[in-house]
Design an enzyme around this catalytic site. Structure first.
Site, mmCIF file in Angstrom:
data_model
loop_
_atom_site.group_PDB
_atom_site.id
_atom_site.type_symbol
_atom_site.label_atom_id
_atom_site.label_comp_id
_atom_site.label_asym_id
_atom_site.label_seq_id
_atom_site.Cartn_x
_atom_site.Cartn_y
_atom_site.Cartn_z
ATOM 1 N N GLU A 182 0.875 -1.177 0.000
ATOM 2 C CA GLU A 182 0.000 0.000 0.000
ATOM 3 C C GLU A 182 0.898 1.208 0.000
ATOM 4 O O GLU A 182 1.570 1.483 1.002
ATOM 5 C CB GLU A 182 -0.867 0.005 1.261
ATOM 6 N N CYS B 171 -2.642 8.554 3.148
ATOM 7 C CA CYS B 171 -2.356 8.092 1.781
ATOM 8 C C CYS B 171 -3.498 8.451 0.854
ATOM 9 O O CYS B 171 -3.295 8.731 -0.313
ATOM 10 C CB CYS B 171 -2.129 6.586 1.788
HETATM 11 P P1 NAD Z 1 8.582 4.885 4.443
HETATM 12 O O1 NAD Z 1 8.448 4.115 3.181
HETATM 13 O O2 NAD Z 1 9.745 5.789 4.588
HETATM 14 O O3 NAD Z 1 8.638 3.905 5.700
HETATM 15 C C1 NAD Z 1 7.615 2.982 5.962
HETATM 16 C C2 NAD Z 1 8.161 1.870 6.840
HETATM 17 O O4 NAD Z 1 9.104 1.100 6.107
HETATM 18 C C3 NAD Z 1 8.868 2.334 8.110
HETATM 19 O O5 NAD Z 1 8.492 1.462 9.147
HETATM 20 C C4 NAD Z 1 10.343 2.167 7.749
HETATM 21 O O6 NAD Z 1 11.182 1.959 8.859
HETATM 22 C C5 NAD Z 1 10.298 0.928 6.884
HETATM 23 N N1 NAD Z 1 11.405 0.771 5.923
HETATM 24 C C6 NAD Z 1 12.120 1.747 5.301
HETATM 25 N N2 NAD Z 1 12.991 1.190 4.419
HETATM 26 C C7 NAD Z 1 12.819 -0.149 4.490
HETATM 27 C C8 NAD Z 1 13.399 -1.264 3.818
HETATM 28 N N3 NAD Z 1 14.329 -1.104 2.875
HETATM 29 N N4 NAD Z 1 12.957 -2.503 4.124
HETATM 30 C C9 NAD Z 1 11.991 -2.688 5.043
HETATM 31 N N5 NAD Z 1 11.408 -1.679 5.723
HETATM 32 C C10 NAD Z 1 11.808 -0.416 5.448
HETATM 33 O O7 NAD Z 1 7.196 5.662 4.602
HETATM 34 P P2 NAD Z 1 6.833 6.769 5.657
HETATM 35 O O8 NAD Z 1 7.604 8.009 5.318
HETATM 36 O O9 NAD Z 1 6.945 6.200 7.037
HETATM 37 O O10 NAD Z 1 5.269 6.987 5.362
HETATM 38 C C11 NAD Z 1 4.760 7.880 4.407
HETATM 39 C C12 NAD Z 1 4.360 7.154 3.155
HETATM 40 O O11 NAD Z 1 3.431 6.108 3.440
HETATM 41 C C13 NAD Z 1 3.638 8.040 2.179
HETATM 42 O O12 NAD Z 1 4.153 7.836 0.875
HETATM 43 C C14 NAD Z 1 2.196 7.560 2.212
HETATM 44 O O13 NAD Z 1 1.459 7.785 1.045
HETATM 45 C C15 NAD Z 1 2.364 6.131 2.506
HETATM 46 N N6 NAD Z 1 1.151 5.575 3.097
HETATM 47 C C16 NAD Z 1 0.366 4.761 2.342
HETATM 48 C C17 NAD Z 1 -0.806 4.255 2.875
HETATM 49 C C18 NAD Z 1 -1.719 3.357 2.070
HETATM 50 O O14 NAD Z 1 -2.537 2.663 2.658
HETATM 51 N N7 NAD Z 1 -1.619 3.359 0.745
HETATM 52 C C19 NAD Z 1 -1.163 4.566 4.183
HETATM 53 C C20 NAD Z 1 -0.342 5.413 4.901
HETATM 54 C C21 NAD Z 1 0.825 5.905 4.349
#
Ligand code: NAD
Length: 521
Positions: free
Chosen positions: A234, A268
């Protein structure tokens, strides 16, 4: 080494330290997942009813602790109380949905054979969970995000490990604490840490449910591909709102404001682009500005004093500023807001007009309190521009004519469309919540598919009726038996005279060249 020290958590609204969590190293992750794997079979053996009992006890715990959990959410995000307070009730609602429906969604299926020949068999499709599911979540809804995935996975019979965002880990830690507190089987772990911890989770589980940025989603997909494990992503969005000329304009503006500014725009499925039909454009912009002007922004307590809170990180606030500055440099006008305000990570609710698709604010995800409005000639232009995005999470359509709204909805390249409302699909768990294009792969939840995704399907085929000495195609080969079976197959499956033709496919090839002189192969 189990962990590499601690991660400090601060309230972004005032910078105060509100907690600290371990930064789990890979060794701690694999040890925790080894323990989960060992306990998962007994959890699965409880059956759906047994698991539902635990989930409903957990629901009681969520209800009893909702106010305290909301405090924790607020402390690590800087949200307004109204934005924070929706997370626990939505989680409570999710428990009920999965506890009530899992039995029907996971029951063995007995499909009808596709051909009369298949009537000799009894067919069963069953669902068995992936043993350990890794759930990796972002910072915007720190309590609700893990719950959106955890309950379905637990009800499926899997053990789960939640890796919350390092920015807002405290709410997820509370969720794990609650599971332990009710004395439930130890199949729910929360492992805090940053991207390295996330990578270690991906490397040790059997299925990954990821919510976060498209950039990280791509890395996770690559890692899952390497490990040959399934995943569901997502990701980001750039959700359009389309305001059609017959709409109730004040309601449309109010809905777009809630859709765009809830959680300071850090959802999101936030409204990030607003296309308004020319005849109602001026009226819509006037209503939007008047309503946004009335919003109260500040560092909230429990009292519902403010509508809009802080942003979760200063980096996210800076992205919003960059999008505004880029738009203004290219000719956009700010009607309201446009800059960071006060201490902490507040950014003023902002309305931009005279924007176009050359601007960053219309092409990249902003994830902030920004409402860019674009005048369009008609429905066709609105649909064309709405679809002009690499993202395809969801959309809203505002109209006085629901049938027209549904017609527009069917033309949009997104995973969900809400008509005359925002976020409605996300709280209706019977429909899918999932993104198209770069907004995701698979759906996060929604109906039977939302829990079956955590399962492997198993086919069980058993004989119906008395057994023959040997099946007709078994050795030793017999031309007569072979012909009898294939003739029957053709009779049942072919069309028209072909089903009765003595000729084989090879003979047909001789007699019936295709148009253009090519013969069927
Ligand atoms: P992010 O991608 O930076 O991090 C998300 C999670 O992934 C964190 O827990 C982080 O520690 C982990 N992570 C980072 N790199 C990783 C890797 N290489 N392997 C495994 N885990 C890793 O996102 P963010 O900045 O925390 O959140 C914002 C983003 O989330 C926005 O783009 C938003 O649109 C999206 N979002 C989407 C939804 C949806 O349902 N579509 C819901 C909420 C947020």
């Amino acid at each position: 080494m189990t962990h590499r020290g601690e991660i400090e958590v601060r309230n972004p609204a005032d910078g105060k330290l509100v907690g600290a969590v371990p930064d789990n190293a890979a060794a701690a992750v694999s040890e925790a997942i080894r323990r989960l794997r060992a306990r998962q079979p007994e959890w699965e053996d409880l059956g759906v009813r047994g698991r539902a009992k635990w989930l409903l006890r957990y629901q009681d715990w969520l209800i009893d602790n909702a106010a305290r959990l909301t405090d924790v959410v607020q402390s690590e995000t800087g949200k307004s109380r109204c934005d924070a307070e929706i997370e626990a009730p939505a989680a409570i609602d999710l428990v009920k949905y999965w506890a009530r429906h899992a039995a029907a969604f996971l029951a063995d299926e007995r499909p009808t054979p596709h051909s009369p020949i298949g009537l000799t068999k009894r067919l069963v499709t069953r669902y068995r969970p992936y043993p350990v599911i890794g759930i990796i979540t972002p910072w915007n809804l720190p309590l609700l995000n893990p719950c959106m995935d955890a309950f379905a996975a637990l009800m499926a019979g899997a053990a789960i490990v939640v890796k919350p965002s390092e920015v807002t880990p405290l709410s997820a830690v509370e969720l794990g604490r609650g599971w332990a507190e009710i004395g439930a089987p130890p199949v729910f772990s929360v492992l805090t840490g940053g991207p390295d911890t996330g990578r270690a989770v991906v490397g040790a589980v059997d299925y990954v449910q990821f919510t976060g940025s498209t950039r990280t989603g791509r890395q996770i997909a690559a890692a899952c591909g390497e490990a040959l494990i399934p995943y569901s992503l997502e990701l980001g969005g750039k959700d359009p709102a389309i305001v059609l000329s017959g709409a109730d304009i004040d309601r449309a503006a109010a809905g777009v404001i809630y859709g765009g500014l809830f959680n300071s725009g850090q959802a999101c499925i936030s409204v990030e682009r607003i296309y308004v039909e020319e005849p109602v454009y001026d009226r819509f912009v006037a209503s939007l500005v008047a309503q946004v002007r009335r919003l109260r922004q500040g560092n909230d307590g429990r009292g519902f004093r403010f509508d809009i809170g802080a942003m979760a990180t200063s980096a996210q606030r800076d992205i919003v500023q960059r999008h505004v500055d880029d738009a203004v440099a290219r000719g956009a006008r700010i009607l309201l807001g446009g800059k960071a305000s006060g201490t902490g990570t507040f950014f003023e609710p902002t309305v931009l007009v005279d924007v176009d698709h050359s601007m960053t604010c219309l092409r990249e995800e902003t994830f902030g309190p920004l409402l860019p409005v674009i005048k369009v000639a008609d429905e066709d232009e609105a649909v064309r521009l709405a679809n002009d995005s690499v993202y395809g999470l969801s959309a809203t359509v505002w109209t006085g004519d629901i049938r027209r709204g549904e017609r527009v909805a069917r033309r949009l390249e997104v995973g969900a469309v809400n008509i005359n409302d925002a976020f409605a699909n996300m709280v209706n768990f019977a429909v899918p919540m999932g993104g198209w294009k770069r907004s995701g792969i698979g759906a996060r939840f929604g109906g039977a598919a939302g829990i079956r995704k955590y399962c492997r399907q198993q086919a069980i085929v058993s004989p119906r009726g008395p057994l023959l000495k040997r099946e007709p195609l078994w050795y030793p080969a017999s031309k007569a038996r072979f012909r009898a079976v294939t003739t029957l197959m053709r009779a049942f499956d072919g069309r028209g005279r072909r089903r009765f033709a003595a000729a084989s496919a090879a003979a047909l090839r001789q007699t019936e060249p295709l148009r253009g002189g090519r013969r069927p192969r």
